[in-house]
Design an enzyme around this catalytic site. Sequence first.
Site: not given
Length: 142
Positions: A82, A89-91, A95
């Site tokens: 992630k 950070v892509c969680i 978003h």
Amino acid sequence: MTELQSALLLRRQLAELNKNPVEGFSAGLIDDNDLSRWEVLIIGPPDTLYEGGVFKAHLTFPKAYPLRPPKMKFITEIWHPKVDKNGDVCISVLHEPGEDKYGYEKPEERWLPIHTVETLMIGVISMLADPNGDSPANVDAA
């Protein structure tokens, strides 16, 4: 929410974290004159691949915080599904709020104004403890 209200909220959250530290991370300002840019140190959770590590990351808060999520970027190199190769950070919780146009995430999994730096960091520590390879930001790490 005005920029002043956002700054006051960030100041209050920082003061609360300094007064009542949360196990697993610490937070402070990168520059004492800029409440929108924080540095966090995350302790690798026990019984994980990250145990014993200390990972530095930056949080950048938008003027519309808490209506909009901050951005998080690891400064310390970290290998995780992630976290993309640039450290971003892509969680779900980072978003934008609302419906996911791809239908992958439920609205309640995405950013909500009730989130705080503490709830966000607990989510990141959980992400380290339980890497999820679904929809990875780093395909090689997945």
